[in-house]
Design a protein around this motif. Structure first.
Motif, PDB file in Angstrom:
ATOM      1  N   ALA A 181       0.827  -1.209   0.000  1.00 54.57           N
ATOM      2  CA  ALA A 181       0.000   0.000   0.000  1.00 54.57           C
ATOM      3  C   ALA A 181       0.861   1.259   0.000  1.00 54.57           C
ATOM      4  CB  ALA A 181      -0.926  -0.005   1.214  1.00 54.57           C
ATOM      5  N   ARG A 182       1.997   1.226   0.694  1.00 59.45           N
ATOM      6  CA  ARG A 182       2.868   2.400   0.748  1.00 59.45           C
ATOM      7  C   ARG A 182       3.501   2.720  -0.595  1.00 59.45           C
ATOM      8  NH1 ARG A 182       4.898   0.043   5.587  1.00 59.45           N
ATOM      9  NH2 ARG A 182       6.914  -0.435   4.628  1.00 59.45           N
ATOM     10  N   HIS A 183       3.512   1.757  -1.505  1.00 58.70           N
ATOM     11  CA  HIS A 183       4.222   1.960  -2.774  1.00 58.70           C
ATOM     12  C   HIS A 183       3.280   2.060  -3.979  1.00 58.70           C
ATOM     13  CE1 HIS A 183       7.433   0.746  -0.071  1.00 58.70           C
ATOM     14  NE2 HIS A 183       8.254   1.333  -0.924  1.00 58.70           N
ATOM     15  N   GLN A 184       2.044   2.450  -3.708  1.00 56.27           N
ATOM     16  CA  GLN A 184       1.100   2.709  -4.798  1.00 56.27           C
ATOM     17  C   GLN A 184       1.332   4.114  -5.342  1.00 56.27           C
ATOM     18  OE1 GLN A 184      -3.052   2.472  -3.669  1.00 56.27           O
ATOM     19  NE2 GLN A 184      -3.689   1.885  -5.732  1.00 56.27           N
ATOM     20  N   TYR A 185       1.117   4.286  -6.629  1.00 46.45           N
ATOM     21  CA  TYR A 185       1.301   5.579  -7.279  1.00 46.45           C
ATOM     22  C   TYR A 185       0.009   6.402  -7.205  1.00 46.45           C
ATOM     23  CZ  TYR A 185       5.916   4.439  -9.143  1.00 46.45           C
ATOM     24  OH  TYR A 185       7.255   4.142  -9.258  1.00 46.45           O
ATOM     25  N   PRO A 186       0.093   7.711  -7.350  1.00 45.55           N
ATOM     26  CA  PRO A 186      -1.092   8.562  -7.197  1.00 45.55           C
ATOM     27  C   PRO A 186      -2.225   8.251  -8.169  1.00 45.55           C
ATOM     28  CG  PRO A 186       0.896   9.888  -7.073  1.00 45.55           C
ATOM     29  CD  PRO A 186       1.327   8.509  -7.487  1.00 45.55           C
ATOM     30  N   ASP A 187      -1.930   7.692  -9.333  1.00 44.65           N
ATOM     31  CA  ASP A 187      -2.995   7.380 -10.297  1.00 44.65           C
ATOM     32  C   ASP A 187      -3.641   6.031 -10.018  1.00 44.65           C
ATOM     33  OD1 ASP A 187      -0.955   5.680 -11.057  1.00 44.65           O
ATOM     34  OD2 ASP A 187      -0.925   6.288 -13.167  1.00 44.65           O
ATOM     35  N   GLY A 188      -3.269   5.378  -8.917  1.00 42.79           N
ATOM     36  CA  GLY A 188      -3.848   4.095  -8.560  1.00 42.79           C
ATOM     37  C   GLY A 188      -3.042   2.902  -9.006  1.00 42.79           C
ATOM     38  N   SER A 189      -2.003   3.138  -9.788  1.00 40.28           N
ATOM     39  CA  SER A 189      -1.205   2.032 -10.316  1.00 40.28           C
ATOM     40  C   SER A 189      -0.083   1.650  -9.367  1.00 40.28           C
ATOM     41  CB  SER A 189      -0.607   2.420 -11.672  1.00 40.28           C
ATOM     42  OG  SER A 189       0.403   3.414 -11.514  1.00 40.28           O
ATOM     43  N   TRP A 190       0.573   0.552  -9.694  1.00 42.85           N
ATOM     44  CA  TRP A 190       1.847   0.194  -9.103  1.00 42.85           C
ATOM     45  C   TRP A 190       2.861   0.065 -10.241  1.00 42.85           C
ATOM     46  CZ3 TRP A 190      -2.524  -1.242  -6.486  1.00 42.85           C
ATOM     47  CH2 TRP A 190      -2.509  -1.131  -5.079  1.00 42.85           C
ATOM     48  N   ASN A 191       4.141   0.124  -9.896  1.00 46.20           N
ATOM     49  CA  ASN A 191       5.190   0.002 -10.886  1.00 46.20           C
ATOM     50  C   ASN A 191       6.264  -0.913 -10.331  1.00 46.20           C
ATOM     51  OD1 ASN A 191       7.623   0.714 -12.599  1.00 46.20           O
ATOM     52  ND2 ASN A 191       6.131   2.130 -13.487  1.00 46.20           N
ATOM     53  N   TYR A 192       6.829  -1.755 -11.199  1.00 50.97           N
ATOM     54  CA  TYR A 192       7.886  -2.645 -10.731  1.00 50.97           C
ATOM     55  C   TYR A 192       9.101  -1.850 -10.235  1.00 50.97           C
ATOM     56  CZ  TYR A 192       5.427  -6.765 -12.446  1.00 50.97           C
ATOM     57  OH  TYR A 192       4.517  -7.767 -12.633  1.00 50.97           O
ATOM     58  N   ASN A 193       9.243  -0.619 -10.706  1.00 50.76           N
ATOM     59  CA  ASN A 193      10.227   0.267 -10.109  1.00 50.76           C
ATOM     60  C   ASN A 193       9.528   1.024  -8.978  1.00 50.76           C
ATOM     61  OD1 ASN A 193      12.208   2.029  -9.362  1.00 50.76           O
ATOM     62  ND2 ASN A 193      12.503   2.934 -11.383  1.00 50.76           N
ATOM     63  N   SER A 224      13.052  -3.926 -13.395  1.00 56.34           N
ATOM     64  CA  SER A 224      13.439  -3.253 -14.635  1.00 56.34           C
ATOM     65  C   SER A 224      12.268  -3.026 -15.587  1.00 56.34           C
ATOM     66  CB  SER A 224      14.514  -4.084 -15.358  1.00 56.34           C
ATOM     67  OG  SER A 224      14.019  -5.382 -15.676  1.00 56.34           O
ATOM     68  N   LEU A 225      11.133  -3.680 -15.368  1.00 53.11           N
ATOM     69  CA  LEU A 225       9.999  -3.563 -16.302  1.00 53.11           C
ATOM     70  C   LEU A 225       9.130  -2.368 -15.933  1.00 53.11           C
ATOM     71  CD1 LEU A 225       8.960  -7.322 -16.636  1.00 53.11           C
ATOM     72  CD2 LEU A 225      10.336  -5.952 -18.213  1.00 53.11           C
ATOM     73  N   MET A 226       9.637  -1.186 -16.170  1.00 47.94           N
ATOM     74  CA  MET A 226       8.952   0.027 -15.752  1.00 47.94           C
ATOM     75  C   MET A 226       7.697   0.322 -16.570  1.00 47.94           C
ATOM     76  SD  MET A 226      12.201   2.537 -14.995  1.00 47.94           S
ATOM     77  CE  MET A 226      11.095   3.908 -14.670  1.00 47.94           C
ATOM     78  N   LYS A 227       7.618  -0.221 -17.785  1.00 48.67           N
ATOM     79  CA  LYS A 227       6.463   0.062 -18.641  1.00 48.67           C
ATOM     80  C   LYS A 227       5.378  -1.008 -18.550  1.00 48.67           C
ATOM     81  CE  LYS A 227       9.176   2.748 -21.984  1.00 48.67           C
ATOM     82  NZ  LYS A 227       9.582   2.871 -23.408  1.00 48.67           N
ATOM     83  N   ALA A 228       5.576  -2.010 -17.726  1.00 46.86           N
ATOM     84  CA  ALA A 228       4.567  -3.069 -17.548  1.00 46.86           C
ATOM     85  C   ALA A 228       3.647  -2.678 -16.402  1.00 46.86           C
ATOM     86  CB  ALA A 228       5.248  -4.401 -17.289  1.00 46.86           C
ATOM     87  N   THR A 229       2.995  -1.527 -16.528  1.00 39.47           N
ATOM     88  CA  THR A 229       2.216  -0.984 -15.410  1.00 39.47           C
ATOM     89  C   THR A 229       0.948  -1.787 -15.120  1.00 39.47           C
ATOM     90  OG1 THR A 229       1.203   0.583 -16.957  1.00 39.47           O
ATOM     91  CG2 THR A 229       3.093   1.352 -15.684  1.00 39.47           C
ATOM     92  N   ASN A 230       0.333  -2.372 -16.145  1.00 35.12           N
ATOM     93  CA  ASN A 230      -0.858  -3.183 -15.901  1.00 35.12           C
ATOM     94  C   ASN A 230      -0.506  -4.441 -15.105  1.00 35.12           C
ATOM     95  OD1 ASN A 230      -2.398  -1.339 -17.319  1.00 35.12           O
ATOM     96  ND2 ASN A 230      -2.384  -2.504 -19.223  1.00 35.12           N
ATOM     97  N   ALA A 231       0.590  -5.075 -15.470  1.00 30.63           N
ATOM     98  CA  ALA A 231       1.036  -6.262 -14.739  1.00 30.63           C
ATOM     99  C   ALA A 231       1.404  -5.909 -13.307  1.00 30.63           C
ATOM    100  CB  ALA A 231       2.225  -6.903 -15.449  1.00 30.63           C
ATOM    101  N   ALA A 232       2.138  -4.800 -13.120  1.00 33.99           N
ATOM    102  CA  ALA A 232       2.548  -4.390 -11.786  1.00 33.99           C
ATOM    103  C   ALA A 232       1.342  -4.004 -10.930  1.00 33.99           C
ATOM    104  CB  ALA A 232       3.526  -3.225 -11.872  1.00 33.99           C
ATOM    105  N   THR A 233       0.377  -3.341 -11.542  1.00 37.82           N
ATOM    106  CA  THR A 233      -0.838  -2.966 -10.805  1.00 37.82           C
ATOM    107  C   THR A 233      -1.606  -4.201 -10.367  1.00 37.82           C
ATOM    108  OG1 THR A 233      -0.985  -0.868 -12.004  1.00 37.82           O
ATOM    109  CG2 THR A 233      -2.991  -1.659 -10.930  1.00 37.82           C
TER     110      THR A 233
END
Length: 497
Positions: free
Chosen positions: A174-186, A202-211
């Motif tokens: 929960a502490r590492h969620q981004y403001p738009d509701g997503s998560w990022n592997y970075n 390293s997969l910074m653009k895989a935001t759907n998977a990380a979320t």
């Protein structure tokens, strides 16, 4: 009608050459005017927003098309989360989970999906000789243990320490969620972290998977966007996924696949949406969940029956596992799922199995630990009985191998052992549970508190978020799903015919 009005009507019919407006009787004008007014009033009462959502989905889509804010909640604002967890208790996880049964319009099971998504949802399955239309199947249930997570864990092999590990893990996520509701592997770029934790992926653009990785551990212990301590975080994550669904005219359904996340990411996101729908019966999630299921069915390799990075590409066992789990969750949520797709997937597993299905390889027959765990779990869910000889040999192999440093393998193998039960499960559980508890970061003054360091396998790509999510879900095995061969009842697999 009076005789006088009847005569007027006859005269009007007999004299078409005269002016239309001057010959129309007054009673007929009045009737037409009132009819038009009634129609206008009725049309203004139509739910234009719902009509627009459906028409957008059935129209010819573009790559830019997304589902806009389907959950209709106020915008998510990132809040600073209290990091003082010195006195964290197990009850932190279960306080709200025990009341996670959501009241909706009906107390019945979720209604069969009636989503009008044709032609996007008009999936065709490639048979060996000809195309055949998919027949929908419905089922449900299997997630009820999540309502009493800790109580179930303590009587099924969990411990107060393992539940504390889950609580701390959820706090870190929960502490590492981004403001738009997503998560990022970075995870280090999250506002509440800013580099305080090591081990970014390293997969910074895989935001759907990380979320999806961020959401699944919450769903796993009964936390939803409707109920629970983390409902704001879950809502924001689900909304992010729904906003990024792209209807696919060629494949069918709605895609959450990204170039970096590939079909891995879509499968993970589909599990999130289908589980959230099955758990809450929230009708606003029904259409997004069904669209992601439809995309999985349309993206299946028509020749080999598998899935890989791109739609209709020859499959690999790892990607197949996530798609099959998404279809299973959709089936349990009463969404439309095709038996033909499951039949084709079993054909893929046949192509990579060894020793009559005791072991499995990646793209060819083999005996890889993680692939074997995935293959056996799919066989369990889709028809194999407890006494199947190949299943028994495969479980024996995993039992001797034991838990490793690879969280991906541990996640799948733990599910296999939990479902199989008996002495193999008890031995495995003691090693797996204690190993995960001991390897979790417990340093009180560290921002890494509650997380797991990047492990083997995909750890370098997914980083600390990936390792933490997989570890938490592994420790939630006691209540995430009803054991398939349990006397309490079975979730049931997708019928193959």
């Amino acid at each position: 009608m009076s005789q006088e009005n009847a005569n007027e009507a006859v005269e009007y019919i007999d004299a078409p050459s005269e002016s239309f407006l001057t010959r129309v009787p007054s009673w007929l004008v009045s009737m037409v005017v009132h009819t038009v007014l009634l129609l206008v009033m009725a049309l203004t009462m139509v739910d234009t927003k719902t009509h627009k959502a459906v028409s957008d989905l059935v129209s010819t889509p573009t790559d830019e098309t997304v589902i806009e804010d389907p959950l209709e909640e106020e915008d998510f604002e990132m809040e600073e989360i209290d990091l003082d967890v010195t006195d964290v208790e197990v009850t932190e996880v279960t306080q709200d989970v025990t009341t996670a049964e959501v009241s909706v319009e009906s107390n019945d099971e979720p209604a069969p999906a009636m989503v009008q998504v044709d032609p996007i949802g008009n999936i065709k399955a490639q048979a060996s000789s000809a195309n055949t239309s998919i027949t929908a199947s419905y089922s449900g249930g299997g997630m009820g243990l999540r309502k009493n997570a800790t109580a179930t864990a303590l009587r099924s092999g969990g411990s107060t320490e393992s539940e504390k590990a889950v609580a701390l893990g959820l706090q870190w996520i929960a502490r590492h969620q981004y403001p738009d509701g997503s998560w990022n592997y970075n995870h280090t770029m999250a506002p509440n972290c800013k580099g305080k934790c090591s081990g970014p992926g390293s997969l910074m653009k895989a935001t759907n998977a990380a979320t999806a990785m961020g959401i699944l551990p919450f769903l796993g212990c009964g936390q939803t966007h409707k109920e629970g301590k983390y409902k704001q975080q879950v809502y924001a994550g689900l909304n992010y996924l729904c906003m990024n669904i792209k209807p696919d005219k060629k494949i069918g359904g709605g895609s959450l696949r990204q170039n970096e996340g590939t079909m891995y990411g879509h499968g993970l996101a589909a599990i999130c949406l289908t589980e959230a729908y099955a758990m809450t019966k929230d009708k606003k999630l029904m259409m997004p969940a069904q669209l992601t299921v439809n995309f999985i069915q349309g993206a299946q390799d028509p020749a080999g029956g598998g899935w890989r990075y791109s739609p209709r590409q020859a499959g690999d066992t790892s990607v197949v596992g996530w798609q099959m789990m998404a279809l299973k969750s959709g089936y349990m949520g009463y969404l439309k799922v095709s038996p033909q797709v499951a039949q084709n997937a079993m054909r893929f597993l046949d192509s990579v199995q060894q020793d009559s299905g005791s072991y499995y390889g990646y793209v060819t027959p083999g005996k890889a630990p993680a692939c074997t765990a995935i293959g056996l779990l799919c066989r369990m869910y889709y028809g194999w009985k407890h006494d199947h000889p190949a299943l028994q040999r495969g479980v024996e192999y995993l039992s001797k191998l034991g838990p490793t440093s690879d969280p991906y393998y541990n996640y799948y193998a733990t599910q296999v052992m939990r479902h199989f039960g008996g002495e193999h499960w008890r031995n495995w559980n003691a090693r797996m549970r204690d190993k995960l508890v001991q390897s979790q970061s417990r340093q009180q003054d560290s921002h890494e508190l509650g997380s797991w360091p990047s492990g083997g396998g995909h750890g370098a790509q997914g980083g600390r978020l990936y390792s933490t999510a997989m570890s938490v879900m592994t420790l939630e095995v006691y209540y995430r799903h009803m054991p398939i061969y349990s006397s309490q009842g079975s979730e049931g697999g997708l019928p193959l015919e």
